[in-house]
Design an enzyme around this catalytic site. Structure first.
Site, PDB file in Angstrom:
ATOM      1  N   LYS A   7      -9.839   2.545  -3.467  1.00  0.00           N
ATOM      2  CA  LYS A   7     -10.312   1.946  -2.220  1.00  0.00           C
ATOM      3  C   LYS A   7     -11.714   2.427  -1.865  1.00  0.00           C
ATOM      4  O   LYS A   7     -12.010   3.622  -1.918  1.00  0.00           O
ATOM      5  CB  LYS A   7      -9.337   2.269  -1.088  1.00  0.00           C
ATOM      6  CG  LYS A   7      -9.628   1.548   0.212  1.00  0.00           C
ATOM      7  CD  LYS A   7      -8.585   1.863   1.268  1.00  0.00           C
ATOM      8  CE  LYS A   7      -8.840   1.089   2.545  1.00  0.00           C
ATOM      9  NZ  LYS A   7      -7.880   1.436   3.620  1.00  0.00           N
TER      10      LYS A   7
ATOM     11  N   GLU B 225       0.831  -1.205   0.000  1.00  0.00           N
ATOM     12  CA  GLU B 225       0.000   0.000   0.000  1.00  0.00           C
ATOM     13  C   GLU B 225       0.868   1.258   0.000  1.00  0.00           C
ATOM     14  O   GLU B 225       1.826   1.371   0.754  1.00  0.00           O
ATOM     15  CB  GLU B 225      -0.904  -0.005   1.235  1.00  0.00           C
ATOM     16  CG  GLU B 225      -1.815   1.199   1.348  1.00  0.00           C
ATOM     17  CD  GLU B 225      -2.621   1.192   2.637  1.00  0.00           C
ATOM     18  OE1 GLU B 225      -3.553   1.999   2.758  1.00  0.00           O
ATOM     19  OE2 GLU B 225      -2.320   0.367   3.534  1.00  0.00           O
TER      20      GLU B 225
ATOM     21  N   CYS C  29      -5.729  -2.750   2.575  1.00  0.00           N
ATOM     22  CA  CYS C  29      -5.694  -2.660   4.034  1.00  0.00           C
ATOM     23  C   CYS C  29      -7.009  -3.093   4.674  1.00  0.00           C
ATOM     24  O   CYS C  29      -7.385  -4.251   4.681  1.00  0.00           O
ATOM     25  CB  CYS C  29      -5.301  -1.238   4.425  1.00  0.00           C
ATOM     26  SG  CYS C  29      -5.028  -1.004   6.197  1.00  0.00           S
TER      27      CYS C  29
END
Length: 507
Positions: free
Chosen positions: A331, A271, A383
């Protein structure tokens, strides 16, 4: 031991302890029988309480669970949020006290409407349904906090075989049902009704027999030859991550580790491995894309992305593919305070924790295409996204491989990153697919379709992880049906409990 079921501070203290020991059932401790014990103590502790007393008892359980299980939040607030020890401790207590209501309100609901002491079988089933209901609600309300679910304790336990059938929540249901039935067995046996006794014994033993029998069952099959993987763990300090003076050093780190790596099909960076907007790193990414293409590789990396949405520039936490692959993913599930700040007009500027770098991300759209690499569909999770069971199932059902990239540096040496890893393992088990997990400082690893880690790099080490993953097709029952069968069952069980209560009042 009657004080366990009665109102008063001894029972409340036990509820705090029961919540806290749930943490020991999860990673990194993995003492899974404690999840049963905790649920059983919670159930027993509500037996004789009024709705108001149950509200307090449930809050105590939630306070113990989240106080022990999310202690890693204190680390982030203190070490990276700039809060003093006292302020960080106060904020942690405030957070724990607030989120404990996720158990307080179901406990009130249980005592007010669903508890059926006179019908032990209906009582146990309704409790299991309510247990799953509070977990699901907690994963949805205000974007959700899907952490510390009891079902994760069974990743290596006897009930693991149920996860591909009904997901992690089916495992949670079985745990809660077992805990309640075990407590109710003396009443069932003394009731003398053979049919209810037989049903109770079947429900008590059946899930465990099924879980053991299905553990290791292959619900999916290979869709092609294995793909070689190199996942890079840069181990960049969080204090350096967004420092402009360290940008070139970080880009050089991932470039050089990649140049020195063995040729592979998939080269994975974690990430925000590229800690600058994608548009500002086009030259660098084009160079790395050329390098990957020459090696017949696909390079997948995390990178912040700026796009114009309705005439307004918005920032996204993203993933992009270069080389022998294609696609960009934005995301969708954002971390509160880490990636966006609730009530930011009020909170920003109060302490550094509310002004963390890159804490103004927007949410990506829901209808995004999957990433493509080497001819296969890859479901990406950045994540926090991997901890949402239903969200992950939606992407996984369209994929051949799973990928999660993360930066858990925020949580230091706490138990948070290892809990996060366990949840990623459960997603692989539910989907029956291989998962690649690339992180900044660990744990970077490869997870097989049974939730087992086949290769890994320890935390806080810099290195390149090599291994193979196999694209998989076909769907597990959970990916095909999701949680709908369990939802319908829970609704029916709530109806049964309410009906049992009405019947008992007329007799």
């Amino acid at each position: 031991m009657r004080w366990i079921t009665r109102p008063g501070w001894p029972g409340n203290l036990l509820a705090v302890a029961a919540g806290a020991i749930t943490t020991l059932a999860l990673a990194p401790f993995d003492i899974w029988p404690l999840a049963l014990l905790a649920a059983g103590l919670f159930y027993a502790g509500l037996r004789e309480l009024s709705p108001r007393q149950a509200l307090g008892r449930g809050w105590c359980f939630g306070f113990g669970l989240f106080g022990a299980g999310t202690s890693w939040i204190y680390y982030s607030i203190h070490h990276f949020g700039g809060a003093s020890v006292l302020l960080a401790g106060f904020l942690m207590l405030l957070f724990t006290a607030a989120i404990a209501w996720f158990f307080a309100l179901p406990a009130w609901l249980w005592a007010r409407w669903l508890r059926r002491n006179e019908a032990p079988l209906a009582d146990a089933l309704a409790f299991a349904a309510l247990w799953v209901g509070q977990e699901a609600f907690r994963g949805w309300f205000l974007t959700g906090f899907p952490w510390l679910y009891s079902g994760y304790s069974q990743l290596d336990g006897p009930l693991a075989g149920l996860a591909p059938v009904g997901g992690m929540w089916l495992v949670s249901f079985a745990l809660a049902l077992t805990a309640a039935l075990f407590h109710n067995m003396p009443r069932l046996l003394s009731g003398g009704r053979k049919g209810f006794v037989a049903a109770g014994l079947l429900l008590l033993i059946g899930p465990w027999v099924a879980g053991i029998a299905l553990k290791g069952h292959a619900w999916t099959s290979p869709a092609g030859a294995p793909l070689s993987v190199a996942a890079i763990q840069g181990n960049v300090e969080q204090s350096m991550k967004w420092d402009p003076a360290q940008l070139n050093a970080q880009l050089a780190l991932y470039r050089d580790l990649s140049f020195r790596s063995k040729p592979v099909d998939l080269l994975i960076w974690p990430e925000t491995a590229v800690p600058v907007l994608k548009e500002s790193a086009e030259g660098y990414l084009n160079m790395m894309g050329t390098f990957a293409a020459e090696r017949k590789s696909a390079l997948i990396t995390g990178v912040p992305i700026r796009q114009t949405v309705r005439h307004e520039k918005r920032f996204f936490n993203g993933i992009t593919v270069v080389g022998e692959g294609d696609g960009t993913y934005l995301k969708q599930k954002l971390v509160p305070f880490g990636e966006y700040v609730p009530l930011q007009d009020l909170l920003r500027g109060l302490i550094a924790f509310f002004d963390l770098p890159m804490s103004d991300f927007a949410r990506g759209p829901a209808d995004q295409a999957l990433l493509q690499a080497k001819g296969y569909q890859i479901a990406p999770f950045i994540c926090y996204e991997v901890v949402y069971p239903e969200f992950a199932a939606g992407l996984s059902a369209r994929s051949d491989l799973l990928l999660t990239i993360s930066n858990d540096t925020w949580f230091g040496t706490s138990i948070g990153p290892l809990q996060h890893l366990q949840m990623a393992q459960m997603r692989a088990l539910e989907a029956g697919r291989w998962m690649i997990r690339a992180t900044n400082n660990g744990v970077t690893g490869l997870i097989d379709p049974f939730g087992r880690i086949t290769e890994s790099i320890p935390q806080f080490e810099q290195g390149v992880l090599y291994g193979e993953v196999v694209p998989m097709h076909e769907l597990t029952p959970y990916l095909q049906w999701r949680s709908w069968p369990l939802i319908i069952l829970c609704v029916l069980l709530f109806g049964w409990a309410l009906m049992a209560g009405r019947i008992s009042k007329t007799l």
